[in-house]
Design a protein around this motif. Structure first.
Motif, PDB file in Angstrom:
ATOM      1  N   ASN A  94       0.808  -1.215   0.000  1.00 17.33           N
ATOM      2  CA  ASN A  94       0.000   0.000   0.000  1.00 17.33           C
ATOM      3  C   ASN A  94       0.847   1.273   0.000  1.00 17.33           C
ATOM      4  O   ASN A  94       0.546   2.228   0.693  1.00 17.33           O
ATOM      5  CB  ASN A  94      -0.970   0.010   1.182  1.00 17.33           C
ATOM      6  CG  ASN A  94      -2.177   0.865   0.872  1.00 17.33           C
ATOM      7  OD1 ASN A  94      -2.935   0.550  -0.031  1.00 17.33           O
ATOM      8  ND2 ASN A  94      -2.356   1.952   1.581  1.00 17.33           N
ATOM      9  N   LEU A 119      -5.613   3.112   5.430  1.00 15.67           N
ATOM     10  CA  LEU A 119      -6.705   2.181   5.154  1.00 15.67           C
ATOM     11  C   LEU A 119      -7.851   2.347   6.150  1.00 15.67           C
ATOM     12  O   LEU A 119      -8.881   1.706   6.024  1.00 15.67           O
ATOM     13  CB  LEU A 119      -6.208   0.739   5.170  1.00 15.67           C
ATOM     14  CG  LEU A 119      -5.234   0.362   4.066  1.00 15.67           C
ATOM     15  CD1 LEU A 119      -4.834  -1.104   4.186  1.00 15.67           C
ATOM     16  CD2 LEU A 119      -5.825   0.635   2.699  1.00 15.67           C
ATOM     17  N   ASP A 130      -9.400  -2.273   1.436  1.00 17.17           N
ATOM     18  CA  ASP A 130      -8.182  -3.071   1.346  1.00 17.17           C
ATOM     19  C   ASP A 130      -7.051  -2.341   0.627  1.00 17.17           C
ATOM     20  O   ASP A 130      -5.948  -2.855   0.517  1.00 17.17           O
ATOM     21  CB  ASP A 130      -8.450  -4.419   0.672  1.00 17.17           C
ATOM     22  CG  ASP A 130      -8.947  -4.285  -0.756  1.00 17.17           C
ATOM     23  OD1 ASP A 130      -8.913  -3.180  -1.313  1.00 17.17           O
ATOM     24  OD2 ASP A 130      -9.364  -5.318  -1.313  1.00 17.17           O
ATOM     25  N   GLU A 131      -7.328  -1.150   0.120  1.00 21.52           N
ATOM     26  CA  GLU A 131      -6.283  -0.403  -0.569  1.00 21.52           C
ATOM     27  C   GLU A 131      -6.653   1.074  -0.582  1.00 21.52           C
ATOM     28  O   GLU A 131      -7.815   1.434  -0.660  1.00 21.52           O
ATOM     29  CB  GLU A 131      -6.142  -0.896  -2.017  1.00 21.52           C
ATOM     30  CG  GLU A 131      -5.038  -0.235  -2.799  1.00 21.52           C
ATOM     31  CD  GLU A 131      -4.883  -0.804  -4.213  1.00 21.52           C
ATOM     32  OE1 GLU A 131      -3.986  -0.340  -4.913  1.00 21.52           O
ATOM     33  OE2 GLU A 131      -5.667  -1.694  -4.596  1.00 21.52           O
TER      34      GLU A 131
END
Length: 154
Positions: A94, A119, A130-131
């Motif tokens: 990330n 996040l 999730d991102e």
């Protein structure tokens, strides 16, 4: 860091493909290696690298492989505003990107405050996040130096 050999790069790509339960093919190995060796490359750049490795390969074959690799999580597709899609092999952490407004160079930058706090949205509205994509815009060192020189000479 020393450059890796072509055999080592191919072996690494094969291992990644097998780990993702994907069939190991020459085009997949070549595209995955090209993405790894050319961070933030666009499809035209990747097609050139793959053709240098394999000879004649169609645009569609490279696009298809990029789609499969992205879906498998082996490659990340980014598309900064005003830019064509670009690909990188740095996945799963990330990280974010710096983009130069002048020359378009793209650089990786780690999350500003550690692990992945980005996040955690202020209000996730029930989404399972999730991102997060963060893009910092500005001028790279070369362009900001050139701008400063141009400003001081006028």
């Amino acid at each position: 860091m020393p450059a890796r050999s072509a055999a080592s790069a191919a072996s690494d790509a094969e291992d990644l493909l097998r780990g993702a339960n994907l069939r190991v093919t020459r085009p997949r190995v070549s595209v995955l290696t090209a993405v790894s060796d050319n961070p933030h490359a666009d499809t035209d750049q990747l097609i050139g690298a793959v053709r240098a490795d394999l000879g004649d390969v169609s645009h569609q074959a490279v696009y298809d492989v990029l789609r499969v690799l992205t879906a498998a999580g082996l490659v990340r597709r980014i598309e900064p505003a005003g830019s064509v899609a670009r690909y990188e092999s740095r996945v799963g952490d990330n990280h974010h990107h710096l983009v130069c407004r002048s020359c378009g160079v793209i650089a990786d930058v780690d999350c500003a405050v550690g692990e992945t706090p980005c996040l955690t949205a202020a209000d996730g509205l029930g989404f399972v996040i999730d991102e997060a994509e963060v893009t910092y815009w500005g001028l790279c060192p070369a362009c900001s130096s050139a701008a400063a020189i141009a400003t001081s000479s006028t």
